[in-house]
Write an enzyme that holds these catalytic residues in place. Structure first.
Site, PDB file in Angstrom:
ATOM      1  N   ILE A  57       0.720  -1.341   0.244  1.00 50.96           N
ATOM      2  CA  ILE A  57       0.044   0.026  -0.063  1.00 50.96           C
ATOM      3  C   ILE A  57       0.893   1.221  -0.125  1.00 50.96           C
ATOM      4  O   ILE A  57       0.350   2.288  -0.294  1.00 50.96           O
ATOM      5  CB  ILE A  57      -1.138   0.077   1.173  1.00 50.96           C
ATOM      6  CG1 ILE A  57      -0.222   0.205   2.477  1.00 50.96           C
ATOM      7  CG2 ILE A  57      -1.816  -1.098   1.110  1.00 50.96           C
ATOM      8  CD1 ILE A  57      -1.129   0.371   3.643  1.00 50.96           C
ATOM      9  N   SER A  58       2.208   1.250   0.319  1.00 54.50           N
ATOM     10  CA  SER A  58       3.076   2.262   0.334  1.00 54.50           C
ATOM     11  C   SER A  58       3.465   2.924  -0.916  1.00 54.50           C
ATOM     12  O   SER A  58       3.775   2.075  -1.769  1.00 54.50           O
ATOM     13  CB  SER A  58       4.351   1.892   1.024  1.00 54.50           C
ATOM     14  OG  SER A  58       5.305   2.930   0.782  1.00 54.50           O
TER      15      SER A  58
END
Length: 219
Positions: free
Chosen positions: A11-12
């Site tokens: 998700i980064s």
């Protein structure tokens, strides 16, 4: 395996920019998840590799590099068959660097200044100032794109990967209005046509937005 290991979370945005670059270069790599909320980045094993305890972290056969912008440039310089993604020409490289620094200092910091307080201190309100910083980032990027296909003209570069990973995540906080930002919208749609985009960035960006969009309130 190539001996390349990328540490991070899908998700980064910075991690996803590295995944886009790795996939564009058709490099095999191992992905090792580092759960920031569980404190994986503060464990001694990780701190020995990256004392700044940030993700992404690249381990290229023992060469350790962190910060996504440094990683993507390194990968192209070392492994690419051409310099299109990160030109060696000094003027072209400076122009790509400008967009990379814009992502690092404006786009990503606008995102981090909202998400970090939420994740670590449960701050659920987005101040007008922080929201306007995101809108300013959108506005500048819209101007940079102009009539170009990509952020530095007609050639895809690592600057597109870094900026796209961040911009595709910012709607978690402030809507990316297609009517107000048609050039950004068209640019993202163009990038989505890359065969590796969905796996390297699209899925993670949606996961990020879905995780956060209903958790924060604009003031």
């Amino acid at each position: 395996m190539s001996g390349i290991v990328l540490y991070g979370l899908d998700i980064s945005p910075p991690v996803r920019s590295c995944q886009l670059t790795l996939r564009a270069l058709e490099l095999d790599y191992e992905f090792k998840e580092v759960d920031l909320l569980a404190g994986d980045h503060k464990k001694e094993e990780f701190l020995q590799k990256n004392p700044q305890h940030t993700i992404p972290l690249l381990d290229d056969n023992g060469t350790l590099i962190w910060d996504s912008h440094a990683i993507v440039c390194y990968l192209v310089d070392k492994y690419a068959n051409s310099d299109e993604l990160y030109p060696k020409d000094l003027v072209k490289r400076a122009q790509v660097n400008q967009r990379l620094y814009f992502d690092a200092s404006a786009l990503f910091m606008a995102l981090r200044n909202v998400c970090a307080p939420y994740f670590y201190e449960n701050v659920t309100e987005i101040s007008k100032e922080k929201a306007n910083n995101i809108r300013d980032g959108y506005g500048h990027l819209e101007t940079f794109l102009g009539e170009n296909s990509f952020v530095n003209g007609e050639t895809l570069t690592v600057a597109d990967f870094c900026c796209a990973a961040t911009v595709s995540s910012l709607p978690a906080f402030v809507e990316l209005d297609a009517e107000k930002y048609p050039k950004i919208t068209a640019w993202l749609e163009r990038l989505q046509e890359l065969p590796f985009y969905e796996e390297a960035n699209g899925a993670g960006a949606r996961k990020y937005v879905d995780l956060l969009k209903d958790k924060l309130t604009l003031l």
